[in-house]
Design a protein around this motif. Structure first.
Motif, PDB file in Angstrom:
ATOM      1  N   VAL A 107      34.651 -34.636  17.894  1.00  0.00           N
ATOM      2  CA  VAL A 107      34.810 -35.449  16.683  1.00  0.00           C
ATOM      3  C   VAL A 107      35.869 -36.616  16.713  1.00  0.00           C
ATOM      4  N   PRO A 108      37.033 -36.507  17.092  1.00  0.00           N
ATOM      5  CA  PRO A 108      37.868 -37.802  17.298  1.00  0.00           C
ATOM      6  C   PRO A 108      37.211 -38.865  17.962  1.00  0.00           C
ATOM      7  N   LEU A 114      32.455 -45.345  15.889  1.00  0.00           N
ATOM      8  CA  LEU A 114      31.744 -45.765  14.684  1.00  0.00           C
ATOM      9  C   LEU A 114      32.317 -46.972  13.937  1.00  0.00           C
ATOM     10  N   SER A 115      31.462 -47.575  13.355  1.00  0.00           N
ATOM     11  CA  SER A 115      31.748 -48.793  12.518  1.00  0.00           C
ATOM     12  C   SER A 115      32.856 -48.370  11.351  1.00  0.00           C
ATOM     13  N   PRO A 116      33.617 -49.448  11.002  1.00  0.00           N
ATOM     14  CA  PRO A 116      34.495 -49.048  10.064  1.00  0.00           C
ATOM     15  C   PRO A 116      33.916 -48.516   8.796  1.00  0.00           C
ATOM     16  N   GLY A 117      34.596 -47.474   8.082  1.00  0.00           N
ATOM     17  CA  GLY A 117      34.123 -46.896   7.021  1.00  0.00           C
ATOM     18  C   GLY A 117      32.915 -45.801   7.505  1.00  0.00           C
ATOM     19  N   GLY A 190      27.704 -41.806   9.826  1.00  0.00           N
ATOM     20  CA  GLY A 190      27.498 -42.417  10.841  1.00  0.00           C
ATOM     21  C   GLY A 190      26.904 -41.671  12.165  1.00  0.00           C
ATOM     22  N   ALA A 191      27.320 -40.213  12.186  1.00  0.00           N
ATOM     23  CA  ALA A 191      27.087 -39.402  13.189  1.00  0.00           C
ATOM     24  C   ALA A 191      27.216 -37.855  12.586  1.00  0.00           C
ATOM     25  N   GLY A 211      17.966 -40.374  11.496  1.00  0.00           N
ATOM     26  CA  GLY A 211      18.121 -41.555  12.211  1.00  0.00           C
ATOM     27  C   GLY A 211      19.532 -41.891  12.704  1.00  0.00           C
ATOM     28  N   LEU A 212      20.206 -40.801  13.096  1.00  0.00           N
ATOM     29  CA  LEU A 212      21.649 -40.905  13.319  1.00  0.00           C
ATOM     30  C   LEU A 212      21.685 -40.239  14.825  1.00  0.00           C
ATOM     31  N   PRO A 213      22.895 -40.702  15.506  1.00  0.00           N
ATOM     32  CA  PRO A 213      23.153 -39.925  16.688  1.00  0.00           C
ATOM     33  C   PRO A 213      23.749 -38.462  16.136  1.00  0.00           C
TER      34      PRO A 213
END
Length: 228
Positions: A107-108, A114-117, A190-191, A211-213
């Motif tokens: 996870v980290p 990922l993009s900010p936020g 984001g994932a 539509g996400l990894p």
């Protein structure tokens, strides 16, 4: 023990009898390398899928089984339940080869990409039992978005009751529903990381639907094996 230049994977198994289709960590067809399996007799689902750390005696049972796998030639040790993340440090200290207890450990690193936020969400067999202790052991934020399978009709029932028959289509529907609920509750998702080691067979379908990894124990272990 190297076979055709490949490392050997050792897998610490809970004592279960439910089906393990290809993609499940308990199925040898899942892996790109030779695999060895050792059942940890005291460790059924109820003993491991619990809030908080494992009892010391159960951790030692996993360590003893891990030593057996290393003696058989395992070059890396993993497990068949992501809740074992609370034993990561103890098992790594007890064994002379790399140990990967849980998909949650990635996870980290995923969050950092990922993009900010944006956030990494987790789908788990039971969101009510995946505690702050599990997230902390993985280095994951305490507010990591979670969705559980306990409200589904198939996977949670089959796994927790250790049933002999699994409907793959119904199981996939449970995973997709959990993913959709996770994204609805957390629009900045984001994932996704799949905690449960029985979920990798549905990873591709979930990734397409969201539509996400999507990541799981197989993605993490295969990456670690490539570095050996």
């Amino acid at each position: 023990m190297r076979t055709d230049g490949k490392p050997t994977l050792g897998i610490l198994m809970l004592k279960t009898g439910f089906p393990r289709p290809p993609g499940d960590v308990g199925n040898p067809q899942t892996w790109s390398v030779p695999s060895l399996y050792q059942v940890v007799e005291p460790a059924d689902v109820a003993a491991v899928v619990r809030a908080g750390p494992l009892p010391e005696g159960l951790v030692e049972a996993f360590a003893a089984a891990g030593r057996d796998l290393v003696a058989e030639g395992a070059d890396l040790i993993t497990t068949s339940c992501g809740f074992l993340v609370t034993a990561q440090d103890a098992l790594q200290a007890a064994l002379p080869v790399p140990v990967v207890t849980s998909s949650l450990l990635q996870v980290p690193a995923i969050a950092a990409e990922l993009s900010p936020g944006a956030s990494v969400g987790v789908i788990t067999i039971d969101a009510g039992r995946l505690s702050p202790a599990h997230l902390a052991a993985a280095g994951a934020p305490a507010d990591t978005p979670l969705a559980g399978l306990e409200d589904g009709g198939e996977l949670h029932r089959v796994i927790t009751r250790d049933l002999a028959v699994l409907d793959p289509a119904a199981a996939e529907s449970d995973v997709l529903a959990a993913g959709q609920a996770l994204r609805a509750a957390h629009p900045a998702l984001g994932a996704v990381v799949l905690e449960c080691t029985n979920l990798p067979p549905y990873r591709a379908a979930l990734s397409r639907a969201l539509g996400l990894p999507v990541y799981d124990l197989v993605t993490l272990v295969e990456a670690r094996l490539a570095d050996l």
